[in-house]
Design an enzyme around this catalytic site. Sequence first.
Site, PDB file in Angstrom:
ATOM      1  N   HIS A  98       0.832  -1.213   0.000  1.00 33.52           N
ATOM      2  CA  HIS A  98       0.000   0.000   0.000  1.00 33.52           C
ATOM      3  C   HIS A  98       0.865   1.260   0.000  1.00 33.52           C
ATOM      4  O   HIS A  98       1.607   1.517   0.946  1.00 33.52           O
ATOM      5  CB  HIS A  98      -0.922   0.009   1.223  1.00 33.52           C
ATOM      6  CG  HIS A  98      -1.686   1.289   1.368  1.00 33.52           C
ATOM      7  ND1 HIS A  98      -1.524   2.128   2.452  1.00 33.52           N
ATOM      8  CD2 HIS A  98      -2.588   1.898   0.561  1.00 33.52           C
ATOM      9  CE1 HIS A  98      -2.313   3.181   2.308  1.00 33.52           C
ATOM     10  NE2 HIS A  98      -2.964   3.065   1.172  1.00 33.52           N
ATOM     11  N   VAL A 132       5.796   2.722   1.622  1.00 37.81           N
ATOM     12  CA  VAL A 132       4.942   1.629   1.163  1.00 37.81           C
ATOM     13  C   VAL A 132       4.701   0.726   2.372  1.00 37.81           C
ATOM     14  O   VAL A 132       5.648   0.241   3.001  1.00 37.81           O
ATOM     15  CB  VAL A 132       5.582   0.798   0.031  1.00 37.81           C
ATOM     16  CG1 VAL A 132       4.609  -0.293  -0.423  1.00 37.81           C
ATOM     17  CG2 VAL A 132       5.967   1.683  -1.142  1.00 37.81           C
ATOM     18  N   GLU A 133       3.422   0.511   2.708  1.00 31.70           N
ATOM     19  CA  GLU A 133       3.082  -0.409   3.798  1.00 31.70           C
ATOM     20  C   GLU A 133       2.989  -1.821   3.229  1.00 31.70           C
ATOM     21  O   GLU A 133       2.146  -2.101   2.381  1.00 31.70           O
ATOM     22  CB  GLU A 133       1.759  -0.018   4.439  1.00 31.70           C
ATOM     23  CG  GLU A 133       1.807   1.310   5.173  1.00 31.70           C
ATOM     24  CD  GLU A 133       0.454   1.699   5.748  1.00 31.70           C
ATOM     25  OE1 GLU A 133       0.352   1.817   6.974  1.00 31.70           O
ATOM     26  OE2 GLU A 133      -0.495   1.888   4.962  1.00 31.70           O
ATOM     27  N   VAL A 134       3.867  -2.692   3.684  1.00 30.20           N
ATOM     28  CA  VAL A 134       3.860  -4.093   3.257  1.00 30.20           C
ATOM     29  C   VAL A 134       3.150  -4.895   4.336  1.00 30.20           C
ATOM     30  O   VAL A 134       3.603  -4.967   5.480  1.00 30.20           O
ATOM     31  CB  VAL A 134       5.293  -4.612   3.033  1.00 30.20           C
ATOM     32  CG1 VAL A 134       5.291  -6.109   2.734  1.00 30.20           C
ATOM     33  CG2 VAL A 134       5.960  -3.844   1.897  1.00 30.20           C
TER      34      VAL A 134
END
Length: 317
Positions: free
Chosen positions: A148, A159-161
């Site tokens: 995300h 970026v949210e993993v």
Amino acid sequence: MATEKTIANTQVSPTNITVIGAGAIGLSWTALFLANGWKVTINDPREDIKTAVNEGLELMKPSLASLGYSVSELGKGLSFEADLEKSVKDADIVQENGPESVAFKQDLYAKLDKWAKPTALLLSSSSSITATIFSEKMTRPERALIGHPFNPPHLIPLVEVVPGKHTSHVATLGAMNFYRSLGKKPVLIQKEIAGFVANRLQAALMRESIHLVKEGVINMEGLDLIVSSSIGLRWAAAGPFKTFTLGGGTGGFPHFLQGLGPMLEKLMMNIGEAHFDAETTKILLDQYAASYGKIPITELEQQRDRQQLAIMKALGK
């Protein structure tokens, strides 16, 4: 089923990336992938998709150039394929940017599971639906997870993993390595939660912002100025916990909690309500029209990108 070795290898040096959905997020991802020299196939049902993408890429060239990318042949590796099966058959990585709909994503990922090669990483830009939910109909959910971004992803580092219940450790590492190779700052979210982390923080601040505007404490433009001239600057440099650590002086965070903790707790218990009812919506739209409504969106975007780039360069990001 793909072995851990093959999954890991394909994620270090992807060759073909398929972008599903070329709206604002998908288009921005496309620009970044192309700038890094990778082949990108866009799958989007819009009839005017080629024109929309090419026009969008032109608008993003200045910010990409400011990041040090060569943009003279930005669209060189770009292709379009309306057929989903054909668009993903050679993909090493899929970055999905479709509607925030559980039914849509479950159906899509069931198809991706069948049509994408076993070594492909299946990443979603979803801002709220977890991988565990959208991968329910997959037979190989170990390669599906959240990647995300924050808008626009060609510019904002985060970026949210977020791995799902069935996501493999190797796929998670592959996603982290992939985003790092783009110059991003991927952060591993350790537990699935609706909205993940960045959007939950944003929603909390937005809730009080809407409340203050509705109550007439301040107008929309004034609130934006307050955030960008104080909290935004401080948190860009340090984040909330580090900021409050420094707020405790030489005593650090323990001293902050002892001295200002009770005051902060009272404020937190008094956060206002925010609902998009007719009255609130009218107030917000009226103030938007007065503050920003007469300025073209493209002009606002370019202004934001210039300022964002200046901040990032100052912070070494």
